[in-house]
Design a protein around this motif. Structure first.
Motif, PDB file in Angstrom:
ATOM      1  N   HIS A  74       0.997   4.129  -3.058  1.00  0.00           N
ATOM      2  CA  HIS A  74       0.663   5.553  -2.918  1.00  0.00           C
ATOM      3  C   HIS A  74       1.815   6.437  -3.380  1.00  0.00           C
ATOM      4  CE1 HIS A  74      -3.259   5.199  -1.183  1.00  0.00           C
ATOM      5  NE2 HIS A  74      -2.844   4.472  -0.155  1.00  0.00           N
ATOM      6  N   GLU A  75       3.028   6.080  -2.998  1.00  0.00           N
ATOM      7  CA  GLU A  75       4.184   6.892  -3.366  1.00  0.00           C
ATOM      8  C   GLU A  75       4.400   6.912  -4.874  1.00  0.00           C
ATOM      9  OE1 GLU A  75       7.424   5.260  -1.226  1.00  0.00           O
ATOM     10  OE2 GLU A  75       6.833   6.122   0.723  1.00  0.00           O
ATOM     11  N   THR A  89       0.820  -1.219   0.000  1.00  0.00           N
ATOM     12  CA  THR A  89       0.000   0.000   0.000  1.00  0.00           C
ATOM     13  C   THR A  89       0.846   1.257   0.000  1.00  0.00           C
ATOM     14  OG1 THR A  89      -1.711  -1.201   1.233  1.00  0.00           O
ATOM     15  CG2 THR A  89      -1.859   1.211   1.199  1.00  0.00           C
ATOM     16  N   ARG A  90       1.853   1.308   0.841  1.00  0.00           N
ATOM     17  CA  ARG A  90       2.681   2.503   0.945  1.00  0.00           C
ATOM     18  C   ARG A  90       3.408   2.801  -0.359  1.00  0.00           C
ATOM     19  NH1 ARG A  90       8.225   2.948   3.835  1.00  0.00           N
ATOM     20  NH2 ARG A  90       8.662   5.159   3.685  1.00  0.00           N
ATOM     21  N   LEU A  91       4.028   1.783  -0.943  1.00  0.00           N
ATOM     22  CA  LEU A  91       4.736   1.974  -2.208  1.00  0.00           C
ATOM     23  C   LEU A  91       3.768   2.376  -3.314  1.00  0.00           C
ATOM     24  CD1 LEU A  91       7.383   1.817  -3.795  1.00  0.00           C
ATOM     25  CD2 LEU A  91       6.917  -0.625  -4.193  1.00  0.00           C
TER      26      LEU A  91
END
Length: 317
Positions: A47-48, A43-45
């Motif tokens: 979004h980035e 999820t974090r990657l």
């Protein structure tokens, strides 16, 4: 000598020329990504990467690299990105499918590489669905579809000249038998003989037979209803616009918006997708490309068959 006798052919020729240049040069002069689907694990990657790439890419979040690979195999995405694990946490791994074409693969890789450089991460790229040895540029599907379309167009045009010589049912049999023979011949030559299209011969032959029938019946239908300008119209639709937007030379997602929408609904575009799926993405559904080809072939044939009845109806009226 009437002006129309020489003006009409000249105008038709100039129109076909302008359409050809506009389609093959105009549409492809500045390919830009439009929401290229890229699978990103985490999820974090996701979004980035989504914030960094903006509208150029459509980020498809997946649970892990294996899910991203499955999406790549099903042709739902053009690339799959994941973060290195453990000591390789500052490394990104990008999996691409060279079978999607050089242009699409190169642009997707370039977008992710720019992100990696801006964030100070190393990027490794792996082509997990490469092209076969004898099709290093990925153009075999385009040339195969173009050749079959051209052959169908020529036969359809020739059959128009046989309207007063052969009964309609004989003309239909001619096109159907030709289409079957053309599909089988093209599949055998491109597959077992030259080894440039690694698709199963029988499904490939059926696909190409439908393409030949679609081109032949559409050319005959346009000539039947539009008269002398029918063949030039068929030239623009099938040989010019259809092949230029097929997505084989320039990926369909890199074309302007209007071309992206018409690409899958024209016979050459549907055929190129079907050939690619049969060759490299066999878990991808084949239903839509085959339905598209069947609609063009059967629909045009029905319209040709209906023309005499329409003429008789209008006669008494």
């Amino acid at each position: 000598m009437p002006v129309k006798a020489w003006l009409q052919p000249a105008l038709i020729g100039l129109t076909v020329l302008a359409a050809f240049i506009a389609a093959y040069i105009g549409l492809q002069r500045d390919p830009q990504p439009h929401g290229l689907p890229v699978a990103v694990a985490g999820t974090r990657l996701a979004h980035e990467v989504g914030d960094a790439l903006g509208p150029s890419a459509h980020i498809v979040g997946v649970a892990d690299p294996a899910a991203g690979r499955q999406a790549l195999d099903r042709r739902e995405v053009v690339a799959s990105l994941s973060q290195g694990a453990g000591n390789a946490g500052d490394t990104l791994r990008l999996e691409v499918a060279g079978a999607n074409g050089q242009s699409t693969t190169a642009i997707a890789t370039g977008l992710v590489r720019t992100y990696a450089q801006e964030t100070g991460q190393r990027l490794t790229v792996a082509d997990v669905i490469p092209l076969v040895k004898f099709d290093a540029r990925g153009l075999a599907g385009f040339y195969l579809s173009f050749g079959v379309t051209l052959a169908g167009f020529v036969v359809g045009q020739s059959v128009l000249g046989l309207t007063r010589t052969l009964p309609q049912r004989h003309r239909f049999v001619l096109i159907i038998v030709f289409s079957a023979a053309a599909g089988l011949l093209a599949a055998v030559l491109a597959g077992p003989v030259f080894g440039v299209v690694p698709a199963p011969v029988l499904p490939l032959a059926i696909t190409l037979a439908l393409l030949a029938a679609a081109a032949a019946f559409t050319t005959q239908m346009l000539g039947t209803y539009l008269g002398p300008i029918g063949v030039p119209v068929a030239t623009i639709i099938l040989l010019t616009l259809g092949n230029a937007t097929s997505g084989a030379v320039i990926g369909a997602r890199l074309l302007p918006s209007a071309a992206r929408y018409i690409s899958p609904v024209l016979p050459p575009g549907a055929a190129v997708r079907a050939v690619g799926n049969l060759s490299y993405f066999r878990s991808t559904p084949m239903l839509m490309p085959m339905i598209t080809l069947a609609i063009w072939a059967v629909g045009a044939a029905l319209l040709v068959a209906a023309k005499p009845k329409l003429s008789r109806t209008r006669g008494p009226a």
